[in-house]
Motif scaffolding. Structure first.
Motif, PDB file in Angstrom:
ATOM      1  N   ARG A  25     -14.982  12.189   5.848  1.00 14.53           N
ATOM      2  CA  ARG A  25     -15.454  11.564   4.605  1.00 14.53           C
ATOM      3  C   ARG A  25     -14.446  10.537   4.114  1.00 14.53           C
ATOM      4  O   ARG A  25     -13.266  10.627   4.419  1.00 14.53           O
ATOM      5  N   LEU A  26     -14.918   9.580   3.314  1.00 16.06           N
ATOM      6  CA  LEU A  26     -13.987   8.633   2.710  1.00 16.06           C
ATOM      7  C   LEU A  26     -13.066   9.359   1.745  1.00 16.06           C
ATOM      8  O   LEU A  26     -13.493  10.267   1.026  1.00 16.06           O
ATOM      9  N   THR A  27     -11.828   8.950   1.751  1.00 15.05           N
ATOM     10  CA  THR A  27     -10.845   9.481   0.822  1.00 15.05           C
ATOM     11  C   THR A  27      -9.899   8.350   0.463  1.00 15.05           C
ATOM     12  O   THR A  27      -9.854   7.321   1.146  1.00 15.05           O
ATOM     13  N   THR A  28      -9.164   8.508  -0.606  1.00 10.89           N
ATOM     14  CA  THR A  28      -8.270   7.444  -1.049  1.00 10.89           C
ATOM     15  C   THR A  28      -6.819   7.781  -0.768  1.00 10.89           C
ATOM     16  O   THR A  28      -6.432   8.942  -0.731  1.00 10.89           O
ATOM     17  N   ALA A  29      -6.043   6.719  -0.580  1.00  5.04           N
ATOM     18  CA  ALA A  29      -4.599   6.853  -0.416  1.00  5.04           C
ATOM     19  C   ALA A  29      -3.949   5.754  -1.246  1.00  5.04           C
ATOM     20  O   ALA A  29      -4.393   4.607  -1.203  1.00  5.04           O
ATOM     21  N   PRO A  30      -2.913   6.080  -2.020  1.00  2.75           N
ATOM     22  CA  PRO A  30      -2.260   5.062  -2.844  1.00  2.75           C
ATOM     23  C   PRO A  30      -1.334   4.197  -2.000  1.00  2.75           C
ATOM     24  O   PRO A  30      -0.714   4.666  -1.047  1.00  2.75           O
ATOM     25  N   ARG A  31      -1.275   2.949  -2.349  1.00  5.18           N
ATOM     26  CA  ARG A  31      -0.352   1.995  -1.741  1.00  5.18           C
ATOM     27  C   ARG A  31       0.317   1.211  -2.862  1.00  5.18           C
ATOM     28  O   ARG A  31      -0.284   0.949  -3.895  1.00  5.18           O
ATOM     29  N   LYS A  32       1.539   0.816  -2.642  1.00  7.46           N
ATOM     30  CA  LYS A  32       2.252  -0.010  -3.617  1.00  7.46           C
ATOM     31  C   LYS A  32       1.994  -1.475  -3.307  1.00  7.46           C
ATOM     32  O   LYS A  32       2.045  -1.896  -2.163  1.00  7.46           O
ATOM     33  N   ALA A  33       1.708  -2.228  -4.336  1.00  2.62           N
ATOM     34  CA  ALA A  33       1.496  -3.668  -4.192  1.00  2.62           C
ATOM     35  C   ALA A  33       2.343  -4.371  -5.242  1.00  2.62           C
ATOM     36  O   ALA A  33       2.237  -4.065  -6.422  1.00  2.62           O
ATOM     37  N   ASN A  34       3.194  -5.256  -4.827  1.00  4.05           N
ATOM     38  CA  ASN A  34       3.992  -6.024  -5.783  1.00  4.05           C
ATOM     39  C   ASN A  34       3.128  -7.137  -6.345  1.00  4.05           C
ATOM     40  O   ASN A  34       3.005  -8.207  -5.779  1.00  4.05           O
ATOM     41  N   ARG A  35       2.461  -6.854  -7.432  1.00  2.00           N
ATOM     42  CA  ARG A  35       1.516  -7.785  -8.050  1.00  2.00           C
ATOM     43  C   ARG A  35       1.969  -8.199  -9.440  1.00  2.00           C
ATOM     44  O   ARG A  35       1.161  -8.630 -10.231  1.00  2.00           O
ATOM     45  N   GLY A  36       3.223  -8.031  -9.750  1.00  2.00           N
ATOM     46  CA  GLY A  36       3.665  -8.376 -11.083  1.00  2.00           C
ATOM     47  C   GLY A  36       3.652  -7.151 -11.977  1.00  2.00           C
ATOM     48  O   GLY A  36       3.816  -6.034 -11.507  1.00  2.00           O
ATOM     49  N   PRO A  37       3.445  -7.345 -13.282  1.00  2.00           N
ATOM     50  CA  PRO A  37       3.463  -6.209 -14.213  1.00  2.00           C
ATOM     51  C   PRO A  37       2.440  -5.147 -13.823  1.00  2.00           C
ATOM     52  O   PRO A  37       1.392  -5.457 -13.260  1.00  2.00           O
ATOM     53  N   SER A  38       2.758  -3.908 -14.142  1.00  2.00           N
ATOM     54  CA  SER A  38       1.920  -2.789 -13.723  1.00  2.00           C
ATOM     55  C   SER A  38       0.515  -2.837 -14.316  1.00  2.00           C
ATOM     56  O   SER A  38      -0.389  -2.218 -13.791  1.00  2.00           O
ATOM     57  N   TRP A  39       0.323  -3.580 -15.399  1.00  2.00           N
ATOM     58  CA  TRP A  39      -1.009  -3.642 -15.986  1.00  2.00           C
ATOM     59  C   TRP A  39      -1.914  -4.632 -15.263  1.00  2.00           C
ATOM     60  O   TRP A  39      -3.102  -4.695 -15.517  1.00  2.00           O
ATOM     61  N   LEU A  40      -1.384  -5.429 -14.339  1.00  2.00           N
ATOM     62  CA  LEU A  40      -2.234  -6.324 -13.560  1.00  2.00           C
ATOM     63  C   LEU A  40      -2.819  -5.569 -12.375  1.00  2.00           C
ATOM     64  O   LEU A  40      -2.104  -4.877 -11.661  1.00  2.00           O
ATOM     65  N   PRO A  41      -4.117  -5.704 -12.127  1.00  2.00           N
ATOM     66  CA  PRO A  41      -4.707  -5.012 -10.980  1.00  2.00           C
ATOM     67  C   PRO A  41      -4.313  -5.689  -9.669  1.00  2.00           C
ATOM     68  O   PRO A  41      -3.911  -6.854  -9.650  1.00  2.00           O
ATOM     69  N   ALA A  42      -4.424  -4.962  -8.598  1.00  2.70           N
ATOM     70  CA  ALA A  42      -4.239  -5.550  -7.276  1.00  2.70           C
ATOM     71  C   ALA A  42      -5.413  -6.477  -7.005  1.00  2.70           C
ATOM     72  O   ALA A  42      -6.518  -6.271  -7.503  1.00  2.70           O
TER      73      ALA A  42
END
Length: 145
Positions: free
Chosen positions: A28-45
Motif C-alpha cells: 500500500r502507499l505510505t509516506t516517508a518524510p524528507r528534508k527540503a531546504n526551501r527557506g523558512p519552515s512555513w513555506l511548503p515544498a
C-alpha cells in the motif's frame, strides 16, 4: 514606548519537511518524510522538488523498513509547474505503461507538496504521452517517521 530585544528575522536556512509516497511492505502507499531546504519552515515544498526526492528512491533506512518504489530507477523531472489546485509534471521516462501504483506515488507526492492532498489535480507527462489529470486516491495513510 515598548522596548524589546533583537529585531525579528526569518532564518532562510530552516528545513522544510516534505512527504514522499512509497510502497509499504504490504503493498500500500505510505509516506516517508524528507528534508527540503526551501527557506523558512512555513513555506511548503514545491511539487517538482518533492517528486525529484521521490524519483531518487527510498533511502537505505527506508529500504531497511521495507519501503520500495514502483517507479523506474535513475529518472528525473524535466519540468514542473503549479497553480493553486493544479500541478503539471514532465518526467524523463515513458509513463503510458506505468503501474497505477507508480502513478499514484507521483500524483500523491505532488498533490501533498502543492498543499491539498485530496483536491489537487495532477497531470504527468512523459516521453511517450501525457496521462489524464488525476487526484490522489490514497486512503488513510500511515506516516513513517
Amino acid at each position: 514606548m515598548i522596548e524589546g530585544g533583537e529585531p525579528a528575522y526569518l532564518d532562510s536556512r530552516e528545513e522544510t519537511t516534505q512527504l514522499v509516497f512509497f510502497i509499504s511492505p504490504h503493498g500500500r502507499l505510505t509516506t516517508a518524510p524528507r528534508k527540503a531546504n526551501r527557506g523558512p519552515s512555513w513555506l511548503p515544498a514545491l511539487p517538482g522538488d518533492a517528486v525529484a526526492q521521490l524519483l531518487a528512491g527510498p533511502s537505505t533506512a527506508e529500504r531497511e523498513r521495507g519501503l520500495r518504489t514502483a517507479l523506474p530507477a535513475g529518472q528525473s523531472i524535466r519540468s514542473a509547474s503549479s497553480s493553486p489546485g493544479f500541478v503539471h509534471l514532465t518526467v524523463s521516462f515513458a509513463v503510458g505503461r506505468l503501474h497505477r501504483t507508480a502513478v499514484d506515488q507521483v500524483v500523491c507526492t505532488a498533490a501533498y507538496a502543492e498543499g491539498n492532498l485530496r483536491s489537487t489535480k495532477v497531470q504527468v507527462s512523459g516521453t511517450d504521452e501525457a496521462l489524464p489529470t488525476r487526484q490522489c486516491q490514497a486512503g488513510d495513510l500511515p506516516y513513517l517517521p
